[in-house]
Design an enzyme around this catalytic site. Structure first.
Site, PDB file in Angstrom:
ATOM      1  N   PHE A 106       1.087  -1.195  -0.067  1.00  0.00           N
ATOM      2  CA  PHE A 106      -0.026  -0.054  -0.074  1.00  0.00           C
ATOM      3  C   PHE A 106       1.057   1.287   0.222  1.00  0.00           C
ATOM      4  CE2 PHE A 106      -0.041   2.322   4.056  1.00  0.00           C
ATOM      5  CZ  PHE A 106       0.712   1.595   4.871  1.00  0.00           C
ATOM      6  N   LYS A 107       2.111   1.304   0.438  1.00  0.00           N
ATOM      7  CA  LYS A 107       2.889   2.250   0.442  1.00  0.00           C
ATOM      8  C   LYS A 107       3.351   2.882  -0.923  1.00  0.00           C
ATOM      9  CE  LYS A 107       4.999   1.286   5.002  1.00  0.00           C
ATOM     10  NZ  LYS A 107       4.312   0.190   5.384  1.00  0.00           N
ATOM     11  N   ASP A 108       2.886   2.012  -1.938  1.00  0.00           N
ATOM     12  CA  ASP A 108       3.109   2.639  -3.373  1.00  0.00           C
ATOM     13  C   ASP A 108       2.691   4.073  -3.586  1.00  0.00           C
ATOM     14  OD1 ASP A 108       5.122   0.590  -4.711  1.00  0.00           O
ATOM     15  OD2 ASP A 108       3.352  -0.416  -4.976  1.00  0.00           O
TER      16      ASP A 108
END
Ligand SMILES: *Cc1c(COP(=O)(O)O)cnc(C)c1O
Length: 431
Positions: A106-108
């Site tokens: 999700f950090k993308d």
């Protein structure tokens, strides 16, 4: 928008400055001066808006005028070039898949958004910025990928040796170019401490512009509020009383959800789901906030002993324990429970979760026991194949590797080993 420091000693500053500096000069985290809710009609009609339109409306107030509206639109379009699907598991539980980006974490989104903001700010000056980032697993890969090739930005990633998964390690050690990986003999907290120390070290800061790409940076943290809106968009016609269970480590993601709520998103409640690193679970029970050394678990991106964003959460609730407690529950689960949950999700719903998502699922179950009329969405924060060993061992079924993972698996790892702060310092000075 101006930002103030949560240590209240530094001067208020612009979005640009907050992004470039990362942390305020008084070592506080930055927080926006105002939060103006969006009109109710925005949420009532949200299913008619594209993701980019939702994101643009939601974040505009926080980043303009430093990022002009037209530039912001482009940044958002480039950042959100993949899907955020809801998968329904049962009448009361869904999952929001946040792993369809280039590193399948999700950090993308935060990393891609921040890289593009920094790239824009750097267009106007020729000074190089060094992004220094500590990772317990997924941040490193997402940041490395998000910043790869961004002009004028060097990225140095510190990760705990032997404590990230093989695939995570490949994602952060194989890119080359403007990305360097330092393999630290220690745990995540050692990496984080070294990074914090570097930001305060005048020998370094007088010679180079250092910034962070952890969720202490507002440009990494704030875009995460989009997820909650994308989930609401897909669910609000079907379910009432939507609650989110967020697998939490540094508490940036759940805190971003609370910002979405401040913007008016009708979220009934948040659940911070923890592994055995349970500082916040304990806090909500005892009212005492006691950081402690992190312990290693199979959901390693949440192995954090002193969550850096918790202070922002307290700020949102004006340091009022009771109003925080009305809006946030927290549960903690050990590795055995997490593995059982992986199996249960697979057996009952034919769905393969990753260990972080499984912790989120357990948070949903715990909350729903006493709140039967809610619909709980747990965030699937990483693709299960990033934790292949655990997942295959538990569900006893071979997993196919998605193309994003296949692309790195055979590449050769390149890293530099360090064990002390001084080695980090020498490395940066000699770069
Ligand atoms: C970083 C991470 C988390 C924790 O997110 P925070 O914002 O630090 O609370 C959870 N799951 C995965 C897979 C992560 O990479």
């Amino acid at each position: 928008m101006k930002y103030y420091s949560l240590n209240h000693k530094a001067e208020n500053t612009s979005f640009k400055n907050a992004v470039v500096k990362g942390l305020a000069p008084d070592k506080g985290l930055y927080f926006p001066e105002n939060i103006t809710p969006l009109p109710k009609s925005f949420f009532d009609n949200i299913q008619n808006l594209s993701n980019t339109e939702i994101a643009f409306q939601a974040i505009k107030q926080f980043v303009t005028p430093d990022i002009p509206e037209q530039v912001l639109k482009t940044i958002i379009e480039e950042t959100l070039s993949f899907n955020f699907p809801i998968v329904n598991l049962s009448e009361h539980i869904s999952t929001l898949e946040l792993f369809h980006g280039p590193t399948m974490a999700f950090k993308d989104v935060g990393a891609r958004f921040m890289a593009r903001c920094l790239g824009y700010f750097n267009k106007e000056n020729s000074n190089e910025v060094t992004v220094l980032v500590a990772t317990s697993g997924d941040t490193g890969g997402a940041v490395a990928n998000g910043f790869l090739g961004v002009k004028g930005v060097n990225v140095v990633i510190l990760y705990p040796s032997g404590k990230v998964s093989d695939i995570q390690e490949k994602q952060l050690t194989t890119l080359g170019n403007n990305i360097t990986a330092l393999e630290v003999d220690g745990v995540f907290d050692d990496c984080q401490d070294m990074v914090k120390r570097a930001f305060l070290d005048e020998d370094l800061t007088s010679k180079m512009q250092l910034t962070s790409a952890n969720s202490i940076n507002v440009a990494r943290w704030l875009p995460q509020l989009f997820y909650f809106m994308f989930a609401y968009k897909q669910l609000h016609k079907k379910h009432e009383n939507i609650v989110f269970s967020v697998p939490s480590g540094n508490f940036g993601n759940v805190c971003a959800g609370m910002m979405a709520q401040q913007l008016g998103l009708p979220i009934k409640h948040f659940i911070a789901s923890n592994n055995e690193n349970n500082v916040v679970t304990n806090y909500l029970h005892t009212k005492e906030y006691k950081p402690k050394p992190s312990v290693q678990t199979i959901s390693n991106a949440m192995d954090v002993g002193n969550p850096s964003n918790f202070i922002r959460i307290k700020e949102i609730y004006k340091n009022n324990f009771d109003s925080l407690k009305t809006n946030l529950s927290s549960y903690s689960f050990n590795d055995i429970e997490t593995k059982k949950a992986l199996k249960e999700i697979f057996d009952n719903y034919n769905y393969v979760a990753d260990p972080h998502g499984a912790v989120g699922y357990l948070g949903c179950k715990a909350y729903l026991k006493d709140n039967k009329n809610s619909h709980c969405v747990f965030l699937e924060t990483a693709h299960p194949t990033k934790f292949l060993d655990v997942v295959e061992e538990v569900i006893k079924e071979k997993q196919l590797l998605p193309k994003q993972i296949q692309a790195v698996i055979d590449k050769e790892k390149v890293s530099t080993q360090i064990s002390t702060y001084n080695e980090l310092k020498q490395f940066l000075l000699n770069k």
